[in-house]
Design a protein around this motif. Structure first.
Motif, PDB file in Angstrom:
ATOM      1  N   LYS A 151      72.043  52.539  52.439  1.00  0.00           N
ATOM      2  CA  LYS A 151      73.100  51.556  52.156  1.00  0.00           C
ATOM      3  C   LYS A 151      73.118  50.440  53.203  1.00  0.00           C
ATOM      4  CE  LYS A 151      76.389  52.983  49.618  1.00  0.00           C
ATOM      5  NZ  LYS A 151      77.623  53.530  49.062  1.00  0.00           N
ATOM      6  N   GLU A 152      72.441  50.691  54.307  1.00  0.00           N
ATOM      7  CA  GLU A 152      72.369  49.647  55.334  1.00  0.00           C
ATOM      8  C   GLU A 152      71.116  49.868  56.174  1.00  0.00           C
ATOM      9  OE1 GLU A 152      75.928  49.252  57.733  1.00  0.00           O
ATOM     10  OE2 GLU A 152      74.817  48.160  59.264  1.00  0.00           O
ATOM     11  N   ILE A 153      70.461  48.740  56.526  1.00  0.00           N
ATOM     12  CA  ILE A 153      69.295  48.829  57.406  1.00  0.00           C
ATOM     13  C   ILE A 153      69.664  48.150  58.717  1.00  0.00           C
ATOM     14  CG2 ILE A 153      66.849  48.247  57.678  1.00  0.00           C
ATOM     15  CD1 ILE A 153      66.758  47.831  54.639  1.00  0.00           C
ATOM     16  N   VAL A 154      69.315  48.761  59.834  1.00  0.00           N
ATOM     17  CA  VAL A 154      69.627  48.168  61.137  1.00  0.00           C
ATOM     18  C   VAL A 154      68.361  48.114  61.988  1.00  0.00           C
ATOM     19  CG1 VAL A 154      71.140  48.279  63.155  1.00  0.00           C
ATOM     20  CG2 VAL A 154      71.910  49.266  60.988  1.00  0.00           C
ATOM     21  N   LEU A 210      64.443  50.998  64.547  1.00  0.00           N
ATOM     22  CA  LEU A 210      64.808  50.919  63.128  1.00  0.00           C
ATOM     23  C   LEU A 210      65.636  52.132  62.712  1.00  0.00           C
ATOM     24  CD1 LEU A 210      64.597  49.749  60.279  1.00  0.00           C
ATOM     25  CD2 LEU A 210      62.352  50.811  60.064  1.00  0.00           C
ATOM     26  N   GLU A 211      66.771  51.884  62.114  1.00  0.00           N
ATOM     27  CA  GLU A 211      67.626  52.968  61.611  1.00  0.00           C
ATOM     28  C   GLU A 211      68.119  52.584  60.223  1.00  0.00           C
ATOM     29  OE1 GLU A 211      70.424  54.483  65.179  1.00  0.00           O
ATOM     30  OE2 GLU A 211      70.101  52.332  65.046  1.00  0.00           O
ATOM     31  N   THR A 212      68.504  53.597  59.458  1.00  0.00           N
ATOM     32  CA  THR A 212      69.153  53.296  58.180  1.00  0.00           C
ATOM     33  C   THR A 212      70.446  54.093  58.100  1.00  0.00           C
ATOM     34  OG1 THR A 212      67.919  55.048  57.113  1.00  0.00           O
ATOM     35  CG2 THR A 212      67.034  52.818  56.886  1.00  0.00           C
ATOM     36  N   PHE A 225      62.067  40.016  58.609  1.00  0.00           N
ATOM     37  CA  PHE A 225      62.408  41.442  58.538  1.00  0.00           C
ATOM     38  C   PHE A 225      62.162  41.887  57.105  1.00  0.00           C
ATOM     39  CE2 PHE A 225      64.303  41.889  62.728  1.00  0.00           C
ATOM     40  CZ  PHE A 225      64.483  40.561  63.076  1.00  0.00           C
ATOM     41  N   VAL A 226      61.366  42.967  56.960  1.00  0.00           N
ATOM     42  CA  VAL A 226      60.862  43.312  55.628  1.00  0.00           C
ATOM     43  C   VAL A 226      61.387  44.675  55.170  1.00  0.00           C
ATOM     44  CG1 VAL A 226      58.766  43.638  54.258  1.00  0.00           C
ATOM     45  CG2 VAL A 226      58.770  42.016  56.174  1.00  0.00           C
ATOM     46  N   PHE A 227      61.766  44.757  53.913  1.00  0.00           N
ATOM     47  CA  PHE A 227      62.101  46.044  53.299  1.00  0.00           C
ATOM     48  C   PHE A 227      61.767  45.954  51.820  1.00  0.00           C
ATOM     49  CE2 PHE A 227      66.177  44.697  51.347  1.00  0.00           C
ATOM     50  CZ  PHE A 227      66.459  43.555  52.084  1.00  0.00           C
ATOM     51  N   ARG A 228      61.628  47.122  51.178  1.00  0.00           N
ATOM     52  CA  ARG A 228      61.359  47.095  49.740  1.00  0.00           C
ATOM     53  C   ARG A 228      62.263  48.075  49.016  1.00  0.00           C
ATOM     54  NH1 ARG A 228      56.952  50.439  47.171  1.00  0.00           N
ATOM     55  NH2 ARG A 228      58.890  51.201  46.272  1.00  0.00           N
ATOM     56  N   MET A 280      60.548  48.218  56.647  1.00  0.00           N
ATOM     57  CA  MET A 280      59.281  48.216  57.377  1.00  0.00           C
ATOM     58  C   MET A 280      59.591  48.201  58.874  1.00  0.00           C
ATOM     59  SD  MET A 280      56.080  45.787  56.525  1.00  0.00           S
ATOM     60  CE  MET A 280      55.971  44.468  57.695  1.00  0.00           C
ATOM     61  N   PRO A 281      58.995  49.146  59.657  1.00  0.00           N
ATOM     62  CA  PRO A 281      59.264  49.140  61.107  1.00  0.00           C
ATOM     63  C   PRO A 281      58.720  47.860  61.736  1.00  0.00           C
ATOM     64  CG  PRO A 281      58.171  51.173  60.414  1.00  0.00           C
ATOM     65  CD  PRO A 281      58.067  50.219  59.274  1.00  0.00           C
ATOM     66  N   LYS A 282      59.326  47.516  62.868  1.00  0.00           N
ATOM     67  CA  LYS A 282      58.920  46.287  63.561  1.00  0.00           C
ATOM     68  C   LYS A 282      58.670  46.624  65.020  1.00  0.00           C
ATOM     69  CE  LYS A 282      60.551  41.925  63.339  1.00  0.00           C
ATOM     70  NZ  LYS A 282      59.470  41.233  62.626  1.00  0.00           N
ATOM     71  N   ALA A 283      57.533  46.211  65.544  1.00  0.00           N
ATOM     72  CA  ALA A 283      57.240  46.453  66.957  1.00  0.00           C
ATOM     73  C   ALA A 283      58.316  45.802  67.812  1.00  0.00           C
ATOM     74  CB  ALA A 283      55.872  45.889  67.311  1.00  0.00           C
TER      75      ALA A 283
END
Lengths: 529, 173
Positions: free
Chosen positions: B101-104, B78-80, B118-121, B71-74
């Motif tokens: 394989k990685e979220i930054v 955001l990169e993956t 920090f949110v992801f699904r 999920m983007p954050k103000a």
């Protein structure tokens, strides 16, 4: 019956509480940001006070300064502050290297701890043994001796009740010994903490002493022993199946507890020494546990006495074989190569023990060859003589257990042999199934030193990693880890400007950062003269 | 009486021992998920590196967690990092062989005094085994980092990786 199970339930409840206390997690949240003076610095004069600066307020739990002469100074009462702890130092500090070992609780209640070294005037070695209360050592010896006697004549006697019915007086005696044993386990637990911190007897009830003691390997031993004594007492009081199960459980827990700590269990290879200690103690418990009931039974001329004697003589060769084989194994590991070290106090105690043991074995053999058969045949004179001989065995065995309790205070020759080499670099291997680290400590003695770390993978090829952290601690002495970040690259890393304040067995925890998201920790020991 | 006391003491101590630790670690909000289910991960970051503000948060996505969308954050870039998976996974009839394989989350600013999430699904593969599942995470600051990457499961781990417990789920829908 239901009543008993309720009691067993309560006992298990207490045991669970006990475990929770033991396993109180050491999650670290508060962090030490900086210290004044910085670790490993050399100061011209006594700085008057030390400062530890954390990222959040902490509550100090233990603050010990170990002076160059080995004395531990408790500075907890001289510590103030929350986020910035200020520790006022005594005025009269001699020149030399000091080690500050601290432990503090962060806001969420979890304890963290570490150690740091600083020197005044010059870097010196610190003596290995803290000089604590002179009464602690003799009391510790007495406590250990009481513990051993209680194991043999309390838990051992109770366990013999599973081989042959115990006379009521033997049950009463076993109960007394088991109670003594429980008290001795608790007492020695406190003394272990006092000894480690070099504190006076008056501090016996202070929390840091108990925390330190529970943190040592003996802490677990004493707790398991206390549990074994409790179970045995419950078992002795309830003469039914549940009671019998408790007694058998306690007879397994007791040797297990001793195999968990001590000189012998600590010796390498532990795959060999720990089972050897277990067998040794289990064999001894069976043998010695039989002595009091047999001596009592032989006073009467009953069938019960005959049955007990017959069962004992059938089983004892196996127990003795276990004792002798494991004993020889342990003595071989502990003594090392023949040499002057054999004349150390450890060797002398072993020699005295063997001499007394020869007498005991002589008596036992005499009982077996000459007295048992006629006694079973009902000859009154022979029964009397067998009884006297067993009483003599009890006296000799008490002496032996007293001697063995003295071993706590003498390092075995294998440790002295390591200590004899001087100043050459010392090497230590720390490894697990995927990673091997070769540590070279130069010079190989207490004082200023640097450590080179070479990393290899399972195939002995150099292993390139992103970072290496080294933590050195002496949990036996209540010394919290001194963490060091190594510098270097690829497979070769170095920690420079480190001060190892004293020799002894240091626990090394090497945390290796294999990649951004992957790390491995390997633990080993470093024996420093 | 004594029994009641013992029971109460055991209950309180157990509760205390089990509930305290989640306080100041980087942790996941939901501590349990079913194998084969979709999971919304909320990584809670309670403090910076020492006193420094956190500028970057990196989360490793281990094998078996696929179809990942952060999920983007103000205020954060955001990169993956994507790449091939070791195995292949079934996403409603489509076979998935590669993915995140990685979220930054980078170029942000989370001062030590503040807290953020920090949110992801994504989806847990049906082939995973029940037990602990770790998302090793790193907080990067101007002059240091906090690496929550210890996956030993040790009670005394200083910096455990955020984790949840996988349990057996129902049959695939």
């Amino acid at each position: 019956m239901a009543h008993l199970w309720r009691r067993v339930g309560s006992a298990l409840g207490f045991a669970w509480l006990f475990l929770l206390v033991l396993c109180a997690p050491a999650w670290a949240h508060a962090q030490l940001l900086e210290s004044e003076p910085v670790a490993d610095s050399i100061l011209l004069t006594n700085p008057g006070e030390l400062r530890l600066h954390f990222n959040e307020p902490v509550t100090p739990l233990a603050m010990a300064l170990i002076a160059p002469d080995g004395t531990a100074i408790d500075l907890l009462s001289a510590t103030s502050g929350g986020e910035k702890l200020t520790i006022v130092l005594p005025q009269d500090l001699a020149d030399g290297s000091y080690l500050l070992s601290w432990r503090a609780a962060s806001i969420d209640g979890h304890p963290i701890g570490a150690s740091m070294v600083f020197s005044i005037g010059a870097v010196t070695q610190t003596q290995a043994a803290p000089s604590g209360d002179p009464l602690v050592a003799p009391l510790f010896w007495a406590g250990k001796a009481a513990l051993f006697l209680a194991l043999a004549f309390g838990i051992g006697t109770a366990a013999f009740g599973r081989v042959a019915p115990l006379p009521p007086r033997a049950i009463a005696i076993a109960q007394v010994f088991v109670l003594i044993g429980f008290c001795a386990a608790v007492l020695t637990l406190s003394l272990q903490g006092l000894d480690a911190l070099g504190q006076p007897l008056t501090a016996a009830l202070s929390p840091p002493v108990w925390a330190t003691s529970l943190g040592t390997s003996y802490g677990i031993t004493a707790c398991v022993l206390a549990l074994a004594f409790l179970l045995s007492l419950l078992g002795l009081r309830h003469r039914n199946q549940a009671g019998a199960a408790l007694i058998i459980l306690s007879a397994i827990l007791a040797p297990l507890a001793l195999a968990l700590s001590g000189h012998a269990s600590a010796a390498a290879p532990q795959v060999l020494t720990r089972p050897a200690v277990f067998l040794h103690v289990a064999g001894i418990l069976f043998w010695l546990g039989a002595l009091i009931p047999l001596a009592m039974l032989l006073a009467t001329n009953s069938d019960a006495a005959d049955a007990a004697l017959r069962r004992f003589s059938r089983a004892i060769p196996m127990a003795v074989a276990a004792i002798i084989l494991s004993g020889i194994t342990l003595a071989t590991v502990q003594l090392g190569q023949p040499g002057s070290a054999w004349l150390s106090p450890y060797g002398v105690i072993l020699a005295a023990k063997l001499l007394l043991l020869l007498l005991v074995f002589g008596l036992a053999l005499y009982n077996r060859r000459r007295l048992t058969a006629p006694a079973l045949a009902g000859e009154a004179a022979m029964r009397r003589r067998l009884r006297c001989s067993i009483l003599a065995e009890i006296v000799l065995v008490t002496l032996i257990l007293g001697l063995v309790a003295g071993w706590r205070f003498t390092p075995p020759p294998r440790a002295l042999a390591v200590a004899a080499t001087v100043a050459e670099p010392i090497f230590a291997h720390v490894m697990d199934d995927r990673l091997m680290a070769m540590l070279s400590i130069s010079p190989g003695q207490a004082g200023p030193a640097s450590i080179t770390i070479d990393l290899m993978d399972a195939d002995m090829a150099p292993l390139a990693v992103q970072g290496v952290q080294l933590a050195l601690s002496q949990p036996e002495r209540g010394i919290e880890p001194m963490a060091q970040t190594a510098i270097g690259a690829d497979s070769t890393w170095q920690v420079n400007g480190l001060t190892l304040p004293f020799g002894g067995s240091w626990t090394v925890i090497l945390t290796v950062r294999l990649s951004a998201f992957e790390q491995r920790s390997v633990t080993g020991t470093l024996d420093l003269p | 009486m004594i029994r009641t006391f013992v029971r109460a003491a055991v209950a309180v101590a157990t509760l205390a021992a089990l509930s305290l630790p989640t306080f100041a670690h980087a942790t996941l909000e939901v501590q349990e998920a079913k194998i084969g289910s979709t999971y919304k991960a909320v990584l809670r970051v309670p403090h910076g590196c020492g006193t420094e503000a956190t500028n970057t948060v990196r989360i490793q996505i281990p094998e078996g967690f696929f179809n990942v969308k952060p999920m983007p954050k103000a205020g954060w870039k955001l990169e993956t990092v994507t790449g091939p998976y070791t195995g292949s996974y079934d996403n409603h009839g489509t076979t998935v062989t590669e993915g995140v394989k990685e979220i930054v989350w980078s170029e942000g600013n989370l001062p030590n005094e503040f807290y953020d999430e920090f949110v992801f699904r994504g989806t847990f593969a049906g082939t995973l085994e029940p037990g602990k599942f770790y998302f090793p995470s790193i907080q990067q600051c101007a002059n240091g980092e906090e690496a929550w990457i210890d996956v030993t499961g040790s009670e005394t781990a200083e910096m455990p990786a955020p984790s949840l417990t996988l349990v057996e789920g129902e049959a695939h829908h």
